[in-house]
Design a protein around this motif. Structure first.
Motif, PDB file in Angstrom:
ATOM      1  N   LYS A  23     111.595  11.706  20.373  1.00 25.61           N
ATOM      2  CA  LYS A  23     112.487  12.620  21.377  1.00 25.61           C
ATOM      3  C   LYS A  23     111.834  13.883  21.849  1.00 25.61           C
ATOM      4  O   LYS A  23     111.940  14.050  23.087  1.00 25.61           O
ATOM      5  CB  LYS A  23     113.623  13.255  20.371  1.00 25.61           C
ATOM      6  CG  LYS A  23     114.750  12.309  19.830  1.00 25.61           C
ATOM      7  CD  LYS A  23     115.613  12.719  18.793  1.00 25.61           C
ATOM      8  CE  LYS A  23     116.840  11.827  18.361  1.00 25.61           C
ATOM      9  NZ  LYS A  23     117.486  12.395  17.353  1.00 25.61           N
ATOM     10  N   THR A  26     109.342  12.373  24.784  1.00 25.53           N
ATOM     11  CA  THR A  26     110.147  11.768  25.859  1.00 25.53           C
ATOM     12  C   THR A  26     111.040  12.875  26.556  1.00 25.53           C
ATOM     13  O   THR A  26     111.502  12.721  27.594  1.00 25.53           O
ATOM     14  CB  THR A  26     110.975  10.738  25.596  1.00 25.53           C
ATOM     15  OG1 THR A  26     112.058  11.403  24.242  1.00 25.53           O
ATOM     16  CG2 THR A  26     110.316   9.513  24.785  1.00 25.53           C
ATOM     17  N   SER A  27     110.782  14.250  26.181  1.00 27.55           N
ATOM     18  CA  SER A  27     111.624  15.385  26.682  1.00 27.55           C
ATOM     19  C   SER A  27     110.703  16.100  27.475  1.00 27.55           C
ATOM     20  O   SER A  27     111.070  17.402  27.698  1.00 27.55           O
ATOM     21  CB  SER A  27     112.631  15.912  25.792  1.00 27.55           C
ATOM     22  OG  SER A  27     111.764  16.714  24.931  1.00 27.55           O
ATOM     23  N   LYS A  31     106.388  13.482  32.233  1.00 29.41           N
ATOM     24  CA  LYS A  31     106.756  11.978  31.559  1.00 29.41           C
ATOM     25  C   LYS A  31     105.646  11.059  31.295  1.00 29.41           C
ATOM     26  O   LYS A  31     104.896  10.868  32.243  1.00 29.41           O
ATOM     27  CB  LYS A  31     107.970  11.428  32.112  1.00 29.41           C
ATOM     28  CG  LYS A  31     109.086  12.166  32.568  1.00 29.41           C
ATOM     29  CD  LYS A  31     109.780  13.099  31.289  1.00 29.41           C
ATOM     30  CE  LYS A  31     111.161  13.581  31.595  1.00 29.41           C
ATOM     31  NZ  LYS A  31     111.397  14.176  30.181  1.00 29.41           N
ATOM     32  N   ARG A  96     108.158  22.061  25.775  1.00 28.93           N
ATOM     33  CA  ARG A  96     108.425  21.022  26.712  1.00 28.93           C
ATOM     34  C   ARG A  96     107.087  21.049  27.706  1.00 28.93           C
ATOM     35  O   ARG A  96     107.180  20.044  28.614  1.00 28.93           O
ATOM     36  CB  ARG A  96     109.565  20.861  27.194  1.00 28.93           C
ATOM     37  CG  ARG A  96     109.841  21.959  28.381  1.00 28.93           C
ATOM     38  CD  ARG A  96     111.210  21.967  28.980  1.00 28.93           C
ATOM     39  NE  ARG A  96     111.585  20.543  29.713  1.00 28.93           N
ATOM     40  CZ  ARG A  96     111.469  20.532  30.828  1.00 28.93           C
ATOM     41  NH1 ARG A  96     111.110  22.024  31.553  1.00 28.93           N
ATOM     42  NH2 ARG A  96     111.903  19.617  31.579  1.00 28.93           N
TER      43      ARG A  96
END
Length: 291
Positions: A23, A26-27, A31, A96
């Motif tokens: 998770k 992928t966040s 990307k 992120r």
């Protein structure tokens, strides 16, 4: 920067953490082009969890096939990305921007690999926390193949240029330290290794003492093959003493539980015995450790 990236995660019995890791990767603000999981014989729900992610490529190998270097090489061969990110299945990106910060240095064609900061989990034991203070908050550029301290690299959180891996893949015979051996070779070929503190992950181990010993032993075996490194009993005792004193200072300075003043010497005893064992004659150590 336009560059293709692949995240390579090695797993074995990581059902507790793999969903969280997937998770988080992928966040990311940047990307990844693909994600590869190489599993070496999980007996828990790891494989079933990974299969729920339709965009994750799963590769399964038998436990007896596994070495750290071999699983990495298998993962590299399964992707065509220009930059491959090696990430521990239980290393959680701190924010992120982790991937963006990890790959930003590859504009410099002399950079072969980048490794990021590792931060201890909140419940990490004081000795484990102190070991991870090694990483620090300053960017480092490593260029000197004659300085062993500049060979450091960690595939728990790293990014590797495919072209450099093609010149020298990971040593599949080593019991650990495949990342250091690769970084050393890159420096010898004239490339740079970069430490990027802004590409941080939470990654620490509170392990049973037997596993502390086993991890140290695997690393010592590898360092003996890479460097011809040997340790005398006198050197081991000195290293144990210095590590215990440093642990105690860390405990006192950071307000940790005083019980760790008693526990740290025992923890370091198992750690240093693992480091020492490959240098000892078999009759000395065989009675104390069951195979």
């Amino acid at each position: 920067m336009s560059i293709t990236t692949s995240i390579l995660i090695r797993t074995k019995n990581e059902a507790q953490d793999i969903s969280k890791t997937l998770k988080l990767v992928t966040s990311q603000s940047l990307k990844p082009n693909d994600i590869v999981v190489v599993d070496s014989g999980s007996t828990d729900e790891t494989v079933n969890i990974v299969k729920q992610w339709s965009d994750v490529k799963l590769i399964q190998i038998q436990p007896e096939e596994f070495t750290f270097g071999r699983s990495l090489n298998i993962g590299f061969k399964s992707t065509e990305a220009e930059i491959v990110i090696a990430l521990s299945a239980h290393a959680f990106p701190c924010d992120r921007y982790w991937l963006q910060n990890l790959v930003k240095h590859f504009d410099d064609l002399e950079v072969a690999g980048v490794y990021g900061k590792q931060v201890s989990q909140p419940d990490a034991w004081p000795s484990v926390q102190r070991d991870l203070t090694f990483y620090g908050d300053q960017l480092r550029i490593q260029t000197n193949p004659d300085n062993p301290s500049e060979h450091f690299f960690s595939n728990a959180n790293s990014a590797i240029r495919r072209q450099c891996w093609e010149k020298h893949c990971f040593d599949e015979t080593l019991t650990g330290g495949e990342d250091r051996e690769w970084a050393w070779m890159m420096l010898r070929l004239g490339y740079k290794i970069v430490y990027e503190p802004e590409a941080a992950v939470y990654h620490s181990h509170n392990e049973p003492l037997l596993k502390v010993y086993q991890r140290a032993y695997r690393e010592a075996l590898a360092f003996e093959l890479i460097y011809g490194e040997k340790m005398s009993l006198h050197q081991a005792l000195g290293k144990w003493r210095r590590s215990v004193l440093a642990d105690i200072r860390f405990i006192l300075q950071n307000g940790k539980s005083y019980e760790w003043i008693l526990r740290a010497p025992i923890y370091r005893l198992f750690w240093i015995y693992g480091r020492l064992k490959p240098s000892l004659a078999a009759p000395i150590w065989e009675p104390f450790v069951k195979r």
